[in-house]
Design a protein around this motif. Structure first.
Motif, PDB file in Angstrom:
ATOM      1  N   ALA A 175       0.681  -1.282   0.386  1.00  0.00           N
ATOM      2  CA  ALA A 175       0.453   0.040  -0.217  1.00  0.00           C
ATOM      3  C   ALA A 175       1.153   1.227  -0.086  1.00  0.00           C
ATOM      4  CB  ALA A 175      -1.007  -0.144   0.999  1.00  0.00           C
ATOM      5  N   PRO A 176       0.449   2.094  -0.855  1.00  0.00           N
ATOM      6  CA  PRO A 176       1.515   3.035  -0.775  1.00  0.00           C
ATOM      7  C   PRO A 176       1.750   3.816   0.060  1.00  0.00           C
ATOM      8  CG  PRO A 176      -0.674   4.171  -1.880  1.00  0.00           C
ATOM      9  CD  PRO A 176      -0.315   2.689  -1.916  1.00  0.00           C
ATOM     10  N   SER A 177       0.665   3.637   1.474  1.00  0.00           N
ATOM     11  CA  SER A 177       0.964   4.565   2.943  1.00  0.00           C
ATOM     12  C   SER A 177       2.395   3.809   3.384  1.00  0.00           C
ATOM     13  CB  SER A 177       0.212   4.962   3.457  1.00  0.00           C
ATOM     14  OG  SER A 177      -0.731   3.263   3.011  1.00  0.00           O
ATOM     15  N   THR A 178       2.630   2.681   2.776  1.00  0.00           N
ATOM     16  CA  THR A 178       3.338   1.488   4.064  1.00  0.00           C
ATOM     17  C   THR A 178       5.365   2.415   3.503  1.00  0.00           C
ATOM     18  OG1 THR A 178       3.092  -0.156   2.682  1.00  0.00           O
ATOM     19  CG2 THR A 178       1.217   0.615   4.955  1.00  0.00           C
ATOM     20  N   LYS A 180       7.758   4.557   2.543  1.00  0.00           N
ATOM     21  CA  LYS A 180       8.781   6.246   2.299  1.00  0.00           C
ATOM     22  C   LYS A 180      10.370   5.640   2.368  1.00  0.00           C
ATOM     23  CE  LYS A 180       9.018   9.280   6.146  1.00  0.00           C
ATOM     24  NZ  LYS A 180       8.072   9.845   7.383  1.00  0.00           N
ATOM     25  N   TYR A 190      10.114  10.228   1.859  1.00  0.00           N
ATOM     26  CA  TYR A 190       8.773  10.362   1.459  1.00  0.00           C
ATOM     27  C   TYR A 190       8.035   9.609   1.297  1.00  0.00           C
ATOM     28  CZ  TYR A 190       9.898  14.969   0.074  1.00  0.00           C
ATOM     29  OH  TYR A 190      10.837  16.390  -0.300  1.00  0.00           O
ATOM     30  N   THR A 191       6.559   9.400   1.799  1.00  0.00           N
ATOM     31  CA  THR A 191       5.233   8.215   1.212  1.00  0.00           C
ATOM     32  C   THR A 191       5.115   8.488  -0.095  1.00  0.00           C
ATOM     33  OG1 THR A 191       4.002   9.548   2.222  1.00  0.00           O
ATOM     34  CG2 THR A 191       4.535   8.474   3.200  1.00  0.00           C
ATOM     35  N   GLU A 193       2.436   8.098  -1.539  1.00  0.00           N
ATOM     36  CA  GLU A 193       1.344   9.135  -1.834  1.00  0.00           C
ATOM     37  C   GLU A 193       1.941  10.236  -1.796  1.00  0.00           C
ATOM     38  OE1 GLU A 193      -1.022   8.148   1.977  1.00  0.00           O
ATOM     39  OE2 GLU A 193      -2.441   6.469   0.592  1.00  0.00           O
ATOM     40  N   GLU A 194       3.045  10.604  -0.848  1.00  0.00           N
ATOM     41  CA  GLU A 194       3.375  11.993  -1.183  1.00  0.00           C
ATOM     42  C   GLU A 194       4.460  12.026  -2.359  1.00  0.00           C
ATOM     43  OE1 GLU A 194       3.984  13.030   3.319  1.00  0.00           O
ATOM     44  OE2 GLU A 194       5.642  11.713   2.876  1.00  0.00           O
TER      45      GLU A 194
END
Length: 417
Positions: A175-178, A180, A190-191, A193-194
């Motif tokens: 998952a993109p939020s995980t 970094k 950055y994550t 998503e960022e």
């Protein structure tokens, strides 16, 4: 047709002689290339005007299927063999001292099946980069990305300084939020998503974001210490970036198409293996597939095909012996030998750098190029034929024409009866 710009003086040095523009234009034509531009006069004019000027370049148009000619290394190599100044190089895999058991491994997680399931890689050991060869290495990746990789949608290439990483590696989808890490050229982490937001304003990378942006998981490559190598097909990690001081290069290639994956990893590895301490050697890597099976990449074994002197002669109007055809093919970097049991048959070994050769007609074309298109006999064919489209092609043309004439069709409820 892609155009490759090469440094003129560098190419002359590699070829061992200088050419006039007309001489090189003829050489390109003889080989099936086209000299698009020689910038020497433009550079000289800028120097006279006191303007900053680069070194003279030759801009060469390359056939779209000749991926081995997308860099100065490949062009010089092919022309030297064509000019009979050297034999075609023999690429080989070199295993570590412990053999297959000591190979670097990459484990593919089943989660990658949801986004970008195919993976291949290779290692170039004890490589020595100069500023020019380093720039060529990056440029070849860009050319491949825009050509066979279809702007990274089908295939994406990552290159890393292996000495900054700790094998074994693993390829996952998370998952993109995980996810970094600090991307190439950045010190801040950055994550994923960022990063998608960050790169919206960067022209070079913004055009690739759509490939994975809407996916619930993004592909990611880690080493054994959870250090990120790459988030394909968008960006590499800054931690493993290659520099002029890099000695061991790890090449990762991810894809959605197996054939193109194999072609691309072979191209990058073979083109720059000449800079290894032992030229034209490549260290393979073991890929552990999700089903537990393993695969060694890259596969640079030669393909064996059979050609016939009679077929070459019937297409070209020549009367060459099998030995003469084999000699012509050697000028095109194809190893060929006459079958001792059948004097008409020629066994042709296709190197990993020539994925454009599929059929006997491709071998015949290479023999004709080596002989010289302008040297082929000029005569009318013995029979006259009239071509016609297949029935399905005629039907497709009718449907396509009527569809175009129909204009815009509204699909709103009010337009329906």
């Amino acid at each position: 047709m892609p155009t490759v710009a090469v440094d003129k003086a560098d190419l002359w040095e590699r070829l061992g002689q200088e050419f006039t523009t007309d001489e090189f234009d003829k050489l390109c034509f003889d080989y099936g290339l086209e000299l698009d531009e020689d910038t020497t006069e433009e550079v000289e004019e800028n120097i006279k005007k006191g303007l900053p000027a680069e070194r003279p370049q030759l801009k060469i148009e390359i056939p779209a299927n000749r991926y081995d000619l997308l860099c100065i290394e490949g062009i010089a190599r092919a022309l030297l063999v064509f000019l009979q100044k050297q034999d075609a190089p023999k690429y080989k895999l070199v295993y570590p001292k412990g053999g297959e058991s000591d190979l670097l491994t990459v484990k593919i997680d089943p989660s990658t099946a949801a986004i970008r399931p195919l993976f291949a890689c290779a290692i170039l050991r004890n490589i020595k980069f100069t500023e020019k060869s380093y720039a060529s290495f990056i440029d070849l990746q860009d050319k491949l990305h825009q050509n066979i990789c279809r702007r990274r949608q089908l295939v994406a290439i990552g290159t890393h300084d292996l000495d900054t990483l700790t094998p074994p590696f693993r390829y996952e989808a998370k998952a993109p939020s995980t996810i970094k890490f600090a991307p190439l050229g950045k010190t801040q982490e950055y994550t994923a998503e960022e990063l998608m937001t960050l790169y919206e304003g960067e022209k070079h990378l913004a055009k690739y974001l759509h490939i994975i942006r809407d996916s619930p998981v993004y592909p990611i490559i880690y080493d054994s210490k959870d250090q990120v190598l790459s988030m394909p097909p968008i960006i590499n990690s800054d931690h493993s970036k290659i520099t002029l001081n890099t000695r061991n290069v790890f090449i990762d290639v991810t894809a959605t198409d197996q054939t193109k994956l194999d072609i691309v990893v072979n191209m990058v590895a073979t083109m720059f293996s000449e800079y290894c301490e032992e030229p034209f050697t490549i260290e393979p890597v073991k890929i552990i597939l999700p089903n537990g099976q393993s695969r060694i990449t890259p596969d640079i074994s030669a393909r064996q095909m059979t050609a016939h002197a009679s077929y070459v002669n019937s297409c070209t109007g020549l009367s060459l012996s099998s030995t003469e055809v084999a000699t012509l093919l050697k000028r095109m970097s194809l190893e060929a030998s006459v079958n001792p049991d059948n004097s008409d048959e020629i066994t042709v070994s296709i190197p990993p750098t020539r994925p454009d050769i599929f059929h006997e007609c491709d071998i015949m074309e290479d023999a004709a190029i080596a002989y010289g298109f302008n040297n082929l006999p000029d005569k009318f064919p013995a029979t006259s034929t009239v071509g016609q489209p297949l029935a399905i092609s005629k039907l497709s043309d009718v449907v396509r024409l009527e569809w175009a004439r129909a204009g815009e069709v509204s699909l709103t409820p009010s337009a329906c009866p």
